[in-house]
Design an enzyme around this catalytic site. Structure first.
Site, mmCIF file in Angstrom:
data_model
loop_
_atom_site.group_PDB
_atom_site.id
_atom_site.type_symbol
_atom_site.label_atom_id
_atom_site.label_comp_id
_atom_site.label_asym_id
_atom_site.label_seq_id
_atom_site.Cartn_x
_atom_site.Cartn_y
_atom_site.Cartn_z
ATOM 1 N N SER A 1 0.875 -1.268 -0.073
ATOM 2 C CA SER A 1 -0.009 0.058 0.187
ATOM 3 C C SER A 1 0.668 1.230 -0.035
ATOM 4 O O SER A 1 0.348 2.354 -0.266
ATOM 5 C CB SER A 1 -0.822 0.198 1.238
ATOM 6 O OG SER A 1 -0.297 0.094 2.343
ATOM 7 N N LYS B 1 0.417 4.555 7.183
ATOM 8 C CA LYS B 1 -0.209 5.223 6.030
ATOM 9 C C LYS B 1 0.116 6.733 6.356
ATOM 10 O O LYS B 1 0.483 7.151 7.366
ATOM 11 C CB LYS B 1 -1.928 5.293 6.168
ATOM 12 C CG LYS B 1 -2.600 3.742 6.067
ATOM 13 C CD LYS B 1 -2.136 3.502 4.501
ATOM 14 C CE LYS B 1 -3.055 2.012 4.042
ATOM 15 N NZ LYS B 1 -2.200 1.062 4.480
#
EC number: 3.4.21.88
Length: 207
Positions: free
Chosen positions: A124, A161
């Site tokens: 990701s 993230k």
């Protein structure tokens, strides 16, 4: 003899202190209470680890059956940075049971200084060079700003993230167009920040 982890060192020092203060080692329940373990069983697991490393001897059948063998354990700072693997729900990220191993990396090579390494799982964040299997160097802090890459825990799931906050909403953005942002409503969900990313060690060259 293998060196002690930071958590094992805490247990060892508590045992020594109790013996010095009262003449008796602590019970499992006392260790759990003093160090914030969820149960006496958790304390027992740490005692078994200390026994395997020959720091203590466990005497069967006695609630205070602990005898010190090791007088000068290796200091935890000599171990290097702890590598965190799978993180159990509800447990601190640096709990001893999460530490897979230690790596001889100078924490000061990162700015700010790294406190632990986290093994990256997934693609990701690949667009900024954080690849599956890499070791992410993390500075443990809750003082974070929008745009920083953070290690966040959302309802007990740990993720890496980029942070964005809008009122009561938090958006955790991937650096890969195939992944949608994680949206966290702070009015109904729990979010905790474990730290910020301060560097990457490529697993193919390090391992």
């Amino acid at each position: 003899m293998k060196p002690l982890t930071a958590r094992q060192q805490e247990v060892f020092e508590l045992i020594k202190a109790k013996i010095e203060d009262t003449g008796m080692p602590p019970t499992r329940a006392e260790i759990a209470r003093e160090l914030g373990f969820r149960s006496a069983n958790a304390a027992e697991e740490h005692l078994k680890a200390l026994a395997r490393k020959q720091a203590i001897e466990i005497i069967p059948g006695a609630s205070r059956g602990i005898r010190i063998l090791l007088q000068d354990p290796v200091e935890p700072e000599d171990l290097g940075l702890p590598l965190i693997g799978q993180v159990a729900a509800g447990e601190p990220i640096l709990a001893q049971e999460h530490v897979e191993s230690h790596y001889q990396v100078d924490p000061s090579m990162f700015k700010p200084q790294a406190d632990f390494l986290l093994r990256v799982n997934g693609e990701s964040m690949k667009n900024i060079g954080i690849m599956d299997g890499d070791l992410l160097a993390v500075h443990k802090t809750q003082d974070v700003h929008d745009g920083q890459v953070v290690v966040a825990r959302v309802d007990d799931d740990v993720t890496v993230k980029r942070l964005e906050r809008k009122g009561s909403m938090v958006f955790l953005h991937a650096e890969n167009e195939e992944f949608a942002p994680i949206q966290v409503d702070l009015t109904s969900q729990h979010l905790s920040i474990e730290g910020i990313a301060v560097g990457v060690i490529r697993s193919t060259t390090w391992m």
